[in-house]
Every structure is written in structure tokens, then in C-alpha cells.
Design a protein around this motif. Structure first.
Motif, PDB file in Angstrom:
ATOM      1  N   UNK A  95      -7.448 -41.778  -7.960  1.00 16.70           N
ATOM      2  CA  UNK A  95      -8.576 -41.402  -8.817  1.00 16.70           C
ATOM      3  C   UNK A  95      -9.748 -42.374  -8.779  1.00 16.70           C
ATOM      4  N   UNK A  96      -9.580 -43.544  -8.130  1.00 14.14           N
ATOM      5  CA  UNK A  96     -10.661 -44.529  -8.117  1.00 14.14           C
ATOM      6  C   UNK A  96     -11.036 -44.939  -6.689  1.00 14.14           C
ATOM      7  N   UNK A  97     -10.652 -44.136  -5.694  1.00 14.80           N
ATOM      8  CA  UNK A  97     -10.935 -44.490  -4.300  1.00 14.80           C
ATOM      9  C   UNK A  97     -12.439 -44.545  -4.040  1.00 14.80           C
ATOM     10  N   UNK A 146      -8.581 -54.836 -11.280  1.00 20.46           N
ATOM     11  CA  UNK A 146      -9.151 -53.672 -10.584  1.00 20.46           C
ATOM     12  C   UNK A 146      -9.699 -52.703 -11.622  1.00 20.46           C
ATOM     13  N   UNK A 147     -10.514 -51.742 -11.200  1.00 22.50           N
ATOM     14  CA  UNK A 147     -11.036 -50.744 -12.146  1.00 22.50           C
ATOM     15  C   UNK A 147      -9.898 -49.956 -12.777  1.00 22.50           C
ATOM     16  N   UNK A 148     -10.031 -49.547 -14.027  1.00 20.07           N
ATOM     17  CA  UNK A 148      -8.991 -48.749 -14.673  1.00 20.07           C
ATOM     18  C   UNK A 148      -8.908 -47.353 -14.068  1.00 20.07           C
ATOM     19  N   UNK A 149      -7.736 -46.755 -14.165  1.00 24.69           N
ATOM     20  CA  UNK A 149      -7.552 -45.399 -13.685  1.00 24.69           C
ATOM     21  C   UNK A 149      -8.260 -44.434 -14.629  1.00 24.69           C
ATOM     22  N   UNK A 150      -8.565 -43.248 -14.118  1.00 24.78           N
ATOM     23  CA  UNK A 150      -9.173 -42.209 -14.937  1.00 24.78           C
ATOM     24  C   UNK A 150      -8.194 -41.046 -15.028  1.00 24.78           C
ATOM     25  N   UNK A 155      -8.345 -54.290  -5.872  1.00 25.84           N
ATOM     26  CA  UNK A 155      -7.775 -55.367  -6.679  1.00 25.84           C
ATOM     27  C   UNK A 155      -8.348 -56.691  -6.185  1.00 25.84           C
ATOM     28  N   UNK A 156      -8.935 -57.481  -7.084  1.00 19.52           N
ATOM     29  CA  UNK A 156      -9.526 -58.751  -6.652  1.00 19.52           C
ATOM     30  C   UNK A 156      -8.475 -59.862  -6.649  1.00 19.52           C
ATOM     31  N   UNK A 157      -8.906 -61.074  -6.328  1.00 18.76           N
ATOM     32  CA  UNK A 157      -7.979 -62.190  -6.187  1.00 18.76           C
ATOM     33  C   UNK A 157      -7.390 -62.655  -7.508  1.00 18.76           C
ATOM     34  N   UNK A 158      -7.907 -62.157  -8.618  1.00 21.14           N
ATOM     35  CA  UNK A 158      -7.331 -62.458  -9.932  1.00 21.14           C
ATOM     36  C   UNK A 158      -6.433 -61.327 -10.432  1.00 21.14           C
ATOM     37  N   UNK A 159      -6.226 -60.311  -9.593  1.00 18.70           N
ATOM     38  CA  UNK A 159      -5.368 -59.203  -9.984  1.00 18.70           C
ATOM     39  C   UNK A 159      -6.044 -58.204 -10.894  1.00 18.70           C
TER      40      UNK A 159
END
Length: 352
Positions: free
Chosen positions: A305-307, A342-346, A336-340
Motif C-alpha cells: 500500500x505504500x510502494x 518507514x511510512x505507516x501503512x494505509x 525503511x531508513x537506517x533508524x528502522x
């Protein structure tokens, strides 16, 4: 994950604690069909430490069972290596492989089909003892009785045939047979899915107790996320032939990094009816793509959903981060960035 030690192909392994029980390195298994090449397992790197239970989850068709068979040399890899206790078993001759087989074993989903109906329970459990010359014939009956007791079965069951047993008893016999040679690695492929719900918990508890007492490493393959959460030290998530996330069980079940992992968890039913009714649910849309023609880029992108555009063209590598508290996680996701983070799912999922 740190890079585990491996031995030269055909080596004997050194049994050292820093050598993993199982190391799959760039493992590939392709099947040629009239329609094309089925990419069942397509470049998997995975490690199981000694005395560890690693859960393996994913949808049907993701390649889990094929990976389990590769891990115990029941299937020959197209490429890559299977290293058990420091020995690359994928490169052993037939004779050498037979000699090493007592070190690793597998329990299948349906014990009714994996046990020989012409053998009594005692004969089935004794067979690996004879093959690997573990006990002399005069001590065989006593050893079989000891093994049956270990899995919670009475000695008199040794004279019965498989068709005379309940589903739970059959699975206990399968465990007894698999553990008779005292392997260092056990693959359990959906060991409770063919059982009644009332029996599943007792078999899971048995596996946990046996693993604690005997200390073998275990690859536990299951669709049952609750069972995996209960048993596993770490969890690997597989999608369309690739591992997309590996983390300790607590981290994965509380804060998964890969979108597919989170959707699997949110789609699984909760035992609490009130929590089930009020929880946020995101249902995975579409069908699993065909392993004959996996999507370009990230294999999950048609259902994610966030591609973003990058996901459609560039396949993500498995990267590692250290979470707060020191636990490491590996994931294959561009978002996902280096701090773990990522954008939330929808909630609106692709329809496939």
C-alpha cells in the motif's frame, strides 16, 4: 547479523559454539516446467544458531516448505550452499551425506503419510537407530521405550500401527523417530496444522520442552503466527522465494519493519474477541504473484500500500540495523531508513 563461520565443502565441522547449526548461503532452488522456470527459492541467506528456534512464516507458495527440504538435504539446490555445523552438506557425496544424516532431521505436516503403515511404532522409531548403528539390537527395545517416554507415549504403544493412533499420537511418534538419532538440527514443517485445535497446544508444548531439554536447533515453519510467537527466538518472513525480514520474535511481533510482515500480523486473528473487534485490520489485497514470473523490483510492490516508483524497478537488498536495546533486525525494503522508520501503512490496499 554477523557473518557466521563456514567450513570448506566436505569438511567435518568443528562443533564450536560460534559455528551456526545451519547457514543457508545465497540458496537457490529453481524447477523447470513446460511453462517456464519456477523460482521457488531465489537467493536466501539465513542462519540458525545452536540451540535456537527460528520461526519461518509467509503465505502458501512463498517457498517455506522447499526451504525446509533444502535445509535437510531432501532437495538439491540449484545453487548456493547448505552448511550444517560447519559442513557444506550440499556438496557431500551420497555416502558422506548418509553418514551425516543423523545430525539433522525433519518432521512433516502429516505424520499419517510420512510414517510407514506397515511398520509398528517400535519398528519406526528403531529404524534410524539401526541405520546409524546407535544401539545394539539387544538394547534396542529399551532405547525405543526411553524415546517414546521422552515424547509422552507409553511403552506399549510400540506394538501398535500408525492407523491405530490419534493425530496427536502420530505426531509424537514422528517427533520420536526424528529425534532418535539425537540430531543437532530439526526442521518442523507445519507440525501442528493437521491436528485438532485441542491437540495443537500439547504438541507445541512438547516441542518447546524437547528443544529445551535436548538443545537442538530448530527451523519451525508455520502459518500459525501465535505458535511462532510462542516458540521462536527469532523469526524470518518469506515472500515469493525471498526472505524479506529477520528479527528477534519480540521485535518482529511488536514493531515489524517490512510492510508485508506488518500486514501478516494485522491479518492474523487475535484470541481475545473484544480486541479482535476493535483492532486495526489491513487485509492483504490481490494474490501471490506466480513464481514463474516474479515482479521486477521489490516482489511485494504490486500488493504494497505504500510502494513508490523505486520499489517497482529496483530490488531491495537485505539490510541490517541495530534496534534500541541492541537487537539486530534485517529487512529488504527501500522505505525503511537506517533508524528502522518507514511510512505507516494505509487501510486501502491494492486489489491486485
Amino acid at each position: 547479523m554477523s557473518e557466521p563461520n563456514t567450513a570448506v565443502a566436505g569438511g567435518t565441522g568443528n562443533g564450536s559454539a560460534d559455528v551456526p547449526a545451519l547457514h543457508l548461503k545465497n540458496l537457490v532452488k529453481h524447477y523447470a516446467t513446460r511453462r517456464g522456470t519456477v523460482r521457488s527459492v531465489d537467493g536466501v541467506d539465513l542462519t540458525i544458531r545452536k540451540g535456537e528456534i527460528l520461526g519461518l512464516v509467509g503465505e502458501s507458495g512463498s517457498g517455506k516448505s522447499t526451504l525446509g527440504k533444502l535445509a535437510v538435504a531432501l532437495a538439491e539446490p540449484t545453487s548456493g550452499s547448505v552448511v550444517i555445523d560447519g559442513t557444506d552438506v550440499s556438496r557431500l557425496s551420497g555416502r558422506e551425506l548418509r553418514r551425516r544424516r543423523k545430525s539433522f532431521n525433519i518432521v512433516f505436516q502429516d505424520p499419517g503419510s510420512s510414517l510407514n503403515p506397515r511398520m509398528t511404532v517400535g519398528e519406526a522409531v528403531a529404524e534410524p537407530l539401526r541405520i546409524h548403528r546407535i544401539v545394539e539390537r539387544r538394547g534396542e527395545a529399551r532405547k525405543v521405550a526411553e524415546i517414546l517416554d521422552t515424547v509422552g507415549l507409553r511403552p506399549e504403544i510400540a506394538d501398535r500401527y500408525v492407523h491405530m493412533l490419534s493425530g496427536g499420537q502420530r505426531q509424537r511418534v514422528s517427533l520420536a523417530r526424528a529425534l532418535a538419532p539425537e540430531p543437532t538440527l530439526l526442521v518442523a514443517d507445519e507440525p501442528t496444522s493437521a491436528l485438532d485445535v485441542s491437540v495443537q497446544a500439547s504438541v507445541l508444548n512438547l516441542i518447546a520442552d524437547l528443544q529445551h531439554d535436548l538443545g537442538f536447533a530448530c527451523l519451525f515453519i508455520s502459518h500459525d503466527l501465535a505458535a511462532v510467537e510462542y516458540l521462536a527466538d527469532r523469526v524470518a518472513v518469506m515472500y515469493l522465494g525471498r526472505v524479506v525480514e529477520v528479527a528477534d520474535a519480540e521485535s518482529l511481533f511488536t514493531r515489524p519493519l517490512h510492510p508485508y510482515s506488518e500486514i501478516l500480523l494485522k491479518a492474523a486473528p487475535l484470541p481475545d474477541p473484544d480486541a479482535q473487534r476493535t483492532r486495526e485490520r489491513i487485509v492483504l489485497g490481490g494474490d501471490l504473484p506466480s513464481p514463474l514470473n516474479p515482479p521486477a523490483g521489490c516482489r511485494f510492490h504490486p500488493r504494497c500500500p505504500i510502494a513508490v516508483d523505486r520499489c517497482r524497478t529496483e530490488e531491495p537488498e537485505l539490510r541490517e540495523i541495530v534496534r534500541p536495546g541492541g537487537a539486530t533486525s534485517s529487512f529488504a525494503c527501500h522505505l525503511v531508513d537506517d533508524q528502522g522508520v518507514r511510512p505507516p501503512l494505509i487501510a486501502d490496499m491494492p486489489s491486485g
